[in-house]
Each structure stands twice: as C-alpha cells, then as structure tokens.
Design an enzyme around this catalytic site. Sequence first.
Site, PDB file in Angstrom:
ATOM      1  CG  HIS A  32       7.881   5.122   1.155  1.00  0.00           C
ATOM      2  ND1 HIS A  32       7.621   6.145   1.969  1.00  0.00           N
ATOM      3  CD2 HIS A  32       7.881   4.061   1.915  1.00  0.00           C
ATOM      4  CE1 HIS A  32       7.502   5.688   3.322  1.00  0.00           C
ATOM      5  NE2 HIS A  32       7.445   4.405   3.217  1.00  0.00           N
ATOM      6  CG  HIS A  43      -0.028   0.212   2.604  1.00  0.00           C
ATOM      7  ND1 HIS A  43       0.377  -1.009   3.019  1.00  0.00           N
ATOM      8  CD2 HIS A  43       0.340   1.196   3.087  1.00  0.00           C
ATOM      9  CE1 HIS A  43       1.040  -0.625   4.226  1.00  0.00           C
ATOM     10  NE2 HIS A  43       0.974   0.916   4.247  1.00  0.00           N
TER      11      HIS A  43
END
Length: 199
Positions: free
Chosen positions: A138, A51
């Site tokens: 990220h 995620h």
Amino acid sequence: MSNPETKSSMRLFVAIPLPSEIKLAISTWSSNLQQQRQFQFRKWVHHEDLHITLQFLGDTPVQRIPHIIEGLRAAVTALLPFQICIESLGTFGRPNFPSVLWGAIGGDRNQLHFVQEQVVSKLSPLGFPPEARPYHPHLTLARKYNSEEPFAPSTLAVHQAPSSAAEKPLQWQSDSIALYATHMYELPMYEAVSVITYK
C-alpha cells in the site's frame, strides 16, 4: 540529511520508490483533499517521502549497510521492470477514527509480491526476519484522523484515488528498489541510502 558515517546506527527499511512526476501528482491531489472536512488527518505524508514498503529493518549498525546492499542487489538479479498503479483508497485502524489513509496498489501485483519475497529471502540470513502478518502492499498517504466528527468509510468511494490528468489511475513502471534511512523530525523524513536498479 545526515551523513551515515557520523552515526553508529540508522533506522532502515526497503521500499519501491516513486517517480518524481507521480509524487507531484499525488501532492496536488492530497492538497485538494486536505481541504475536504471529511479528510481531516493530522499528518499528510510529504510527497518526497512517498514509497511502497517491502521490508522494515529497524535500527541497524551502519557497518551492516554494505552487506544489506549486497543482499538487495542479489534480490533483483532476475527482475524486470513492471507496472504499478494506485487503484483505490483504504484505511487502517478503527473505521470511524482511522490511523492511516492509504492507496491500494494495483498493476502487476504478482511481480510486486515476488520482489518482496526476493528481498525477504536475501535479507533474512542477515538477521532481518519477515513479519508474521501477510504482506499488504500500500501507499501511505496520511496518518491519524483528527476530527470530532467520525470518519465515514463511504467517503472513500466518493473521493477517488489519485489519478492522471486524463482521469485514469496513476501508473508507472517500477525499475528499482531502494534502501531508505529515517531521519526523525525532518522533512522529508526518508533518505535513499542506495537505489538498486533491476538488471
């Protein structure tokens, strides 16, 4: 996974989910990379747990979850789907003994930052303040480098980020955000409590 009604609190965060086909492509890539002696990390993220975090909420009473979901729905009312891709690899921590291996997020980064700002603005009044450090989107891939041989940062340039069968950066269209609960010591570790699609 645990039923929210059986717990008094849950460890929550808000994130952008990844499509199943992207998760599987990253899983194949990470399985191959784990065979390389240069990438001996102790823990690789389960592909179902991949995620892009937007905001960490922490331990939260379950009765507050409906209010959080309401805030997230308000956060996406003006949003449209946008493109995301994985551009390159990076690390956090000491360069020679990194704590995290991650994929850099590209695509429509302006829209991604806007989504994060909207989430924070709607949840801050509910008692979830933003982090002091700037938002750095990220994709966490692995944790805790675990080798006596120092990690060579130059390795990141040699081994490219996950790519498609056509050797192009993995990309997808983000059309939703999700409220996740963490279940420690389970795999997968994260459960989507609610998925909110952009209008």
